[in-house]
Design a protein around this motif. Sequence first.
Motif, PDB file in Angstrom:
ATOM      1  N   GLU A  39      35.836  41.946  39.190  1.00 29.00           N
ATOM      2  CA  GLU A  39      35.546  41.034  38.701  1.00 29.00           C
ATOM      3  C   GLU A  39      35.387  40.922  37.288  1.00 29.00           C
ATOM      4  O   GLU A  39      35.861  40.220  36.937  1.00 29.00           O
ATOM      5  CB  GLU A  39      33.694  40.220  39.248  1.00 29.00           C
ATOM      6  N   ARG A  40      34.914  41.162  36.354  1.00 27.96           N
ATOM      7  CA  ARG A  40      35.147  41.227  35.085  1.00 27.96           C
ATOM      8  C   ARG A  40      36.619  41.608  34.706  1.00 27.96           C
ATOM      9  O   ARG A  40      36.803  40.750  33.440  1.00 27.96           O
ATOM     10  CB  ARG A  40      34.014  41.902  34.654  1.00 27.96           C
ATOM     11  N   ARG A  43      38.649  38.220  35.145  1.00 29.93           N
ATOM     12  CA  ARG A  43      38.199  37.388  34.324  1.00 29.93           C
ATOM     13  C   ARG A  43      38.748  37.897  33.191  1.00 29.93           C
ATOM     14  O   ARG A  43      39.627  36.980  32.400  1.00 29.93           O
ATOM     15  CB  ARG A  43      36.786  37.512  33.825  1.00 29.93           C
ATOM     16  N   ARG A  47      41.124  34.868  31.528  1.00 33.53           N
ATOM     17  CA  ARG A  47      40.911  34.317  29.764  1.00 33.53           C
ATOM     18  C   ARG A  47      42.071  33.966  28.930  1.00 33.53           C
ATOM     19  O   ARG A  47      41.813  32.675  28.439  1.00 33.53           O
ATOM     20  CB  ARG A  47      40.048  35.177  29.747  1.00 33.53           C
ATOM     21  N   MET A  53      37.909  28.422  34.140  1.00 35.37           N
ATOM     22  CA  MET A  53      37.261  29.559  35.618  1.00 35.37           C
ATOM     23  C   MET A  53      36.548  29.074  36.120  1.00 35.37           C
ATOM     24  O   MET A  53      35.050  28.375  35.057  1.00 35.37           O
ATOM     25  CB  MET A  53      37.703  30.739  35.354  1.00 35.37           C
ATOM     26  N   TYR A  55      32.799  30.423  39.183  1.00 30.81           N
ATOM     27  CA  TYR A  55      32.837  31.419  39.429  1.00 30.81           C
ATOM     28  C   TYR A  55      31.484  31.557  40.854  1.00 30.81           C
ATOM     29  O   TYR A  55      30.854  30.363  40.676  1.00 30.81           O
ATOM     30  CB  TYR A  55      31.284  32.949  38.605  1.00 30.81           C
ATOM     31  N   ILE A  66      36.039  34.283  42.209  1.00 29.84           N
ATOM     32  CA  ILE A  66      36.622  33.249  40.543  1.00 29.84           C
ATOM     33  C   ILE A  66      37.586  32.199  41.278  1.00 29.84           C
ATOM     34  O   ILE A  66      38.209  31.918  42.242  1.00 29.84           O
ATOM     35  CB  ILE A  66      37.310  34.661  40.224  1.00 29.84           C
TER      36      ILE A  66
END
Length: 147
Positions: A39-40, A43, A47, A53, A55, A66
Amino acid sequence: MWKKAAREVTKKERTESNDVGKLRSRIMRAVGSKATSCERTVRDYLRPLGVRMRYNVASLPGKPDIVIPSLRFAIFVHGCFWHGHGCRRGARIPKTNAAYWTAKIARNRARDRRNAAALRRAGWSVVSIWECDSGRVRERKLKALRE
């Protein structure tokens, strides 16, 4: 994600444990469900695009990982094991209590389909990204946002 949880169980516990079920339960319980490394990564890709966004939005079906409200775009980042992906990790069923895991993963897959269909009926675009997706595959799926 599960590797980190497995490392937290000490070698001593593995050798002393006579009850495989308790050990497996502890490992599975340690696996996180929010802000995973996959997920990171997603993201971090989004970004720089400058999109706002949110979460784990509980008000939407399936609580997408997301959400980009301005584009009505929902992204699910699925763990291969938990959601029964066709890759090597996702196709593996634990040897202990196999009937339970087979049924659980089938329920997870059915729930994923229901949630994606409900979001699409509500006018949302839905993308599923798998834990095993290479950087190129993730990028290709996320390029849909730019279009």
